[in-house]
Enzyme design. Structure first.
Site, short mmCIF file in Angstrom:
data_model
loop_
_atom_site.label_atom_id
_atom_site.label_comp_id
_atom_site.label_asym_id
_atom_site.label_seq_id
_atom_site.Cartn_x
_atom_site.Cartn_y
_atom_site.Cartn_z
N CYS A 87 0.84 -1.20 0.00
CA CYS A 87 0.00 0.00 0.00
C CYS A 87 0.88 1.26 0.00
O CYS A 87 1.56 1.52 -0.97
CB CYS A 87 -0.98 -0.06 1.16
SG CYS A 87 -2.41 1.01 0.93
N HIS A 204 -3.58 -5.65 1.03
CA HIS A 204 -2.97 -5.89 2.34
C HIS A 204 -2.99 -7.37 2.71
O HIS A 204 -3.89 -7.80 3.45
CB HIS A 204 -3.74 -5.11 3.42
CG HIS A 204 -3.50 -3.64 3.37
ND1 HIS A 204 -2.40 -3.04 3.93
CD2 HIS A 204 -4.22 -2.65 2.82
CE1 HIS A 204 -2.46 -1.73 3.75
NE2 HIS A 204 -3.55 -1.46 3.06
N GLU A 206 -1.20 -8.78 4.84
CA GLU A 206 -0.94 -8.92 6.28
C GLU A 206 -2.22 -8.89 7.11
O GLU A 206 -2.21 -9.25 8.28
CB GLU A 206 0.04 -7.83 6.76
CG GLU A 206 -0.53 -6.42 6.92
CD GLU A 206 -0.61 -5.64 5.60
OE1 GLU A 206 -0.52 -6.26 4.53
OE2 GLU A 206 -0.78 -4.41 5.67
#
Lengths: 229, 78
Positions: A87, A204, A206
């Site tokens: 990002c 994302h 994660e």
């Protein structure tokens, strides 16, 4: 696998990133400040997390791309070290010259925050070896400036050299059209550097490592990295 | 010495913000607007008095930080 996460003023995903790395590697990553000048000895992977570094002033990632620590990150990448930017981290990689192109304002001018499907374009890299080639994964996106642009020659080179890492698609794996959330050229969600040791992506992974939050499709990226070094 | 730097998007680069402003102007009834491109202005006060060295420093500033030359042009007025 020794990982280091760089924290800039305005980063906000460094905690999620550290958690994902620790789960995959069994080791807490080093957390470095943007004003540091060196990476810890033996660092295998440098991660630039999401957020709004320096308030996104000037251009997203522009000021962070010139931060003191970035010289060390560039040197690490030049000697083949792994670098991941997610990002705002992707924006920083583009602004710092580690990846080509630029992330512009979403074509529809809206901040998009939703679940998004991606295709995994290749699985012979340190970042994607635990995915299948062509696999459709579901992760989340949250960005206002994720519209990947580069000049025609750069796009041709990225496509010709197989440097597109992920593309936006729908649940069936159909790329493009309404499945593209931000107007990115060729539906590009992530790109590799020439040597494929640097990856930048807008989604994302994660945040999709725990069934509690709705999916685990991001896990393989981190376990791939853990097995890479 | 005062300098003004104007950074604009290169031709052909999609400018969603400019498009939105263009649409707003049209909806306000402003006539004759063919298109709008949004840019940035930096007013910089230089400490020295030598225009040539100021221009060289400002060019470096543009190349290193103020403009992303992948998508933007810049113009320096001293």
């Amino acid at each position: 696998m020794k990982a280091a996460v760089i924290v800039f003023p305005g980063s906000n995903r460094e905690g999620d990133m550290a958690r994902a790395l620790e789960r995959a590697t069994g080791q807490k990553p080093a957390m470095l400040w943007h004003a540091d000048h060196e990476l810890p000895a033996g660092t295998d992977l440098v991660v630039l997390p999401g957020g709004f570094s320096y308030g996104d002033y000037l251009r997203c990632g522009a000021i962070a791309g010139r931060a003191a620590i970035m010289d060390a990150v560039r040197a690490h990448a030049a000697r083949g070290g792994l670098v991941l930017g997610v990002c705002n981290g992707f924006q920083i990689l583009c602004e710092s010259g580690l990846l080509p192109g630029v992330l512009m304002r979403n074509a529809n001018l809206r901040f998009v925050c939703k679940m998004q499907h991606l295709t995994v374009e290749r699985n012979d890299t340190a970042f994607t070896r635990q995915y299948a080639k062509g696999q459709v994964i579901e992760v989340c996106i949250a960005h206002g400036e994720g519209n990947y642009e580069a000049d025609d020659a750069t796009i041709e080179r990225l496509e010709g050299d197989g440097l597109v890492a992920f593309r936006y698609c729908d649940a069936k794996g159909i790329v493009g059209g309404p499945a593209n959330p931000n107007g990115s050229r060729n539906d590009i969600a992530g790109v590799f550097s020439e040597k494929r040791n640097v990856l930048g992506l807008m989604p994302h992974p994660e945040n999709l490592i725990d069934p509690l939050v709705g999916g685990v499709d991001g896990r393989a990226l981190f376990t791939s990295l853990a097995s890479a070094a | 010495m005062k300098a003004r730097i104007v950074v604009t998007l290169k031709n052909g680069v999609l400018d969603p913000q400019g498009k939105a402003i263009e649409g707003a102007l049209k909806s306000l009834g402003v006539e004759g607007v063919a298109s709008v491109r949004q840019g940035k202005v930096f007013d910089v006060e230089m400490a020295g008095a030598d225009p040539a060295s100021a221009r060289a420093q400002l060019t470096a500033a543009c190349e290193k930080l103020l403009a992303n030359t992948v998508i933007e042009n810049y113009q320096i007025d001293l």
